[in-house]
Design an enzyme around this catalytic site. Sequence first.
Site, PDB file in Angstrom:
ATOM      1  N   SER A  75       5.225  33.985  15.208  1.00 53.09           N
ATOM      2  CA  SER A  75       6.593  33.617  14.855  1.00 53.09           C
ATOM      3  C   SER A  75       7.428  33.370  16.113  1.00 53.09           C
ATOM      4  O   SER A  75       8.275  32.471  16.150  1.00 53.09           O
ATOM      5  CB  SER A  75       7.233  34.723  14.014  1.00 53.09           C
ATOM      6  OG  SER A  75       6.450  35.002  12.882  1.00 53.09           O
ATOM      7  N   ASN A  76       7.207  34.172  17.158  1.00 49.86           N
ATOM      8  CA  ASN A  76       7.928  33.976  18.406  1.00 49.86           C
ATOM      9  C   ASN A  76       7.492  32.714  19.141  1.00 49.86           C
ATOM     10  O   ASN A  76       8.212  32.214  19.995  1.00 49.86           O
ATOM     11  CB  ASN A  76       7.728  35.183  19.337  1.00 49.86           C
ATOM     12  CG  ASN A  76       8.641  36.330  18.998  1.00 49.86           C
ATOM     13  OD1 ASN A  76       9.769  36.408  19.455  1.00 49.86           O
ATOM     14  ND2 ASN A  76       8.150  37.244  18.170  1.00 49.86           N
ATOM     15  N   LYS A 199      -1.300  43.092  10.827  1.00 52.25           N
ATOM     16  CA  LYS A 199      -0.011  43.263  11.495  1.00 52.25           C
ATOM     17  C   LYS A 199       1.047  43.402  10.412  1.00 52.25           C
ATOM     18  O   LYS A 199       1.223  42.497   9.575  1.00 52.25           O
ATOM     19  CB  LYS A 199       0.314  42.066  12.389  1.00 52.25           C
ATOM     20  CG  LYS A 199       1.705  42.152  13.023  1.00 52.25           C
ATOM     21  CD  LYS A 199       2.096  40.881  13.762  1.00 52.25           C
ATOM     22  CE  LYS A 199       3.507  41.018  14.353  1.00 52.25           C
ATOM     23  NZ  LYS A 199       3.989  39.782  14.997  1.00 52.25           N
TER      24      LYS A 199
END
Length: 341
Positions: A75-76, A199
């Site tokens: 996502s980053n 995760k």
Amino acid sequence: MAEPGSPFSQSSESLKSTSVSSVEDIAQIRLLRPGVYVPTVAFFHENENLDFFTVGKHAVRLAKAGVSGIATQGSNGEAVHLSHNERKQVTRTTRQALNEAGFHSLPVIVGCGAQSTRETIELCHEALTCGGDYALVLPPSYYKAMHKPETIIEFFHDVANASPIPIIIYNYPAAVSGIDLSSDTISQLAKHPNIVGCKLTCGNTGKLARIAAATNACTPSDEGSGFMCMGGSADFTLQTLIIGGSGVICGVGNIAPKACVRIIDLYNSGEIAEARKLQATVARGDWAAIAGGIVGTKSALQTYFGYGGAARKPLPRVEEGDAARIAGEFREVVEVERALQ
């Protein structure tokens, strides 16, 4: 990598926590071991072309800080803003930079989530050819109403069966229309030999505890089954370890990797009071990263480390006043990071 004879040296038991990389070193085995993993941000020039030099430099900075691995295309990493070719270039650049700096054994996890099973499998194959060791996979979500639990299980089984690299399940409800995989579902999926971890960015520590127990997850003191049960934010690193988890994959690690690693080191050495104190500081920094998102993280990198730049449009640019505010929100954790140099 683990020292010979440690509980995290190569196991011949199963595929769990092992992977074959690609291209330059196809025979290299890179283990996942308990610790801190950082989902790297992508870097761009002012014209929004990828800045490969900074991509590589940042990966090496994190490796030198002692992280256990790096994740690209999370996502980053603005994967949703990148073409397939650009995604491959970022992963390849990351792997090459790590190898050239002597971090041959550091694993690279690659975000490979897509809306179709077919494209997800394609991304897993592309990850392997670019030096990726593991695939981080979100559940599909566009047709949310049609995705029943059995559909999600079938999706992950199909991907795991076809992927040339092991799969890590990515549970992040905010990114997938609110789909939140239960502990029962993840524990069931964990039985697949090519699904080696999860995760949990949902932040549900009760769920993490149940999965860790059901899978006999790998911890800093016990290899267990090898399954990696990881938190998705640095603000519950200590909590993750205490309830039997394996570590964290955390965005604030882009800013303060040494501080994040230090929490785990303190826990491992039995210095729980100091670990709690540092956890509180990192949690405040992590809240700044969560609130500011990719834009805030890049702004803080630019202010404190001289690189970072802007995200791709349509994400907004940071105004000068906002940059000062963001810097203030990260200041405490950056000061701790610098003290650990």
